[in-house]
Design a protein around this motif. Sequence first.
Motif, short mmCIF file in Angstrom:
data_model
loop_
_atom_site.label_atom_id
_atom_site.label_comp_id
_atom_site.label_asym_id
_atom_site.label_seq_id
_atom_site.Cartn_x
_atom_site.Cartn_y
_atom_site.Cartn_z
N ALA A 1 59.07 -38.89 104.67
CA ALA A 1 59.24 -38.31 106.02
C ALA A 1 59.73 -39.38 106.99
CB ALA A 1 57.93 -37.70 106.50
N GLY A 2 59.20 -40.60 106.86
CA GLY A 2 59.65 -41.69 107.71
C GLY A 2 61.11 -42.03 107.48
N LEU A 3 61.51 -42.07 106.20
CA LEU A 3 62.91 -42.37 105.88
C LEU A 3 63.83 -41.27 106.38
CD1 LEU A 3 65.00 -44.16 104.36
CD2 LEU A 3 64.63 -42.65 102.38
N VAL A 4 63.46 -40.02 106.16
CA VAL A 4 64.31 -38.91 106.58
C VAL A 4 64.42 -38.86 108.10
CG1 VAL A 4 64.51 -36.38 106.63
CG2 VAL A 4 64.00 -37.56 104.47
N ALA A 5 63.34 -39.15 108.80
CA ALA A 5 63.41 -39.21 110.26
C ALA A 5 64.36 -40.30 110.73
CB ALA A 5 62.01 -39.44 110.84
N ALA A 6 64.31 -41.46 110.05
CA ALA A 6 65.22 -42.56 110.39
C ALA A 6 66.66 -42.18 110.07
CB ALA A 6 64.82 -43.82 109.63
N ALA A 7 66.85 -41.45 108.95
CA ALA A 7 68.18 -41.00 108.58
C ALA A 7 68.76 -40.03 109.61
CB ALA A 7 68.13 -40.32 107.20
N ARG A 8 67.89 -39.14 110.08
CA ARG A 8 68.33 -38.17 111.09
C ARG A 8 68.74 -38.87 112.38
NH1 ARG A 8 64.35 -35.11 110.46
NH2 ARG A 8 65.35 -33.51 109.15
N GLU A 9 67.98 -39.87 112.77
CA GLU A 9 68.31 -40.63 113.98
C GLU A 9 69.61 -41.42 113.79
OE1 GLU A 9 66.38 -44.08 116.88
OE2 GLU A 9 65.19 -43.22 115.26
N HIS A 10 69.77 -42.01 112.59
CA HIS A 10 71.01 -42.75 112.29
C HIS A 10 72.22 -41.86 112.44
CE1 HIS A 10 73.53 -45.79 110.34
NE2 HIS A 10 74.01 -44.83 109.57
N ALA A 11 72.12 -40.64 111.89
CA ALA A 11 73.24 -39.70 111.97
C ALA A 11 73.48 -39.25 113.41
CB ALA A 11 72.96 -38.49 111.07
N ALA A 12 72.40 -39.01 114.15
CA ALA A 12 72.53 -38.50 115.53
C ALA A 12 73.14 -39.51 116.47
CB ALA A 12 71.16 -38.08 116.04
N THR A 13 72.92 -40.80 116.18
CA THR A 13 73.47 -41.84 117.06
C THR A 13 74.84 -42.33 116.63
OG1 THR A 13 72.26 -43.53 115.79
CG2 THR A 13 71.17 -42.63 117.74
N GLY A 14 75.44 -41.60 115.68
CA GLY A 14 76.80 -41.95 115.26
C GLY A 14 76.87 -43.07 114.27
#
Length: 240
Positions: free
Chosen positions: A225-238
């Motif tokens: 869950a921590g990794l996926v949350a970080a992945a989502r943020e990475h994608a959202a910030t371009g």
Amino acid sequence: MGGAPVVGLTTYREVAAWGVWNARADLLPTEYAASVEAAGGVPLLLPPVASPGAAARVVSRIDALVVSGGADVDPDRYGARPHARTAGWRPDRDSWELALLDAADEAGLPVLGICRGMQLMAVHAGGSLDQHTPDLVGHETHSPGGDAYGSIDVATETGSRLAALVGASVEVSCHHHQSVASHPGFTAVARAADGTVEAMEAAGDRWRLAVQWHPETRVEIGLMAGLVAAAREHAATGGR
């Protein structure tokens, strides 16, 4: 799954049997992909590729990277001679995963290392491995042998990213005869009772964490869950 982030998972390349076939195959235990999916991500398997530039192209198309478990890392990668119990390293996989880690650093990609993945991340950072942990701790609990996992308790470091995800202590499944000896740029954030480093993470905003155990075997939702949350943020910030 809409905008679910894509998580790349490195794979084995081994001789395998299924149906009427017995052939070389690119594979990974299903638990890895299942744990990513359970955490809200889309798993993508990444077999070894030798083509120049392939790692950078792959990293540009994923939102996080998992360096999976597997065979020993080639001791030559950290300037050591092989221990008598070190065997089966895969030069093609070492090269591919090291290239992926280079590209991930360049792109600021979130990374999770699992078992061998933690060891390779330490080697990538300029660290080294203890090639046969039982020589140091005097027991085989970390890897009982065959296809059995050892069950151990690990204590996490207060205030660490890992502790926020899994708590102050956690019982884990492990299967490793090697362990991390040095880890430049990372902080040890979990240890077994015998002192073995069981997790490490990097300081700063970028999500880089590695565990010596196999969270996928228990679908430990906290880590993924921590990794996926970080992945989502990475994608959202371009970041892609």
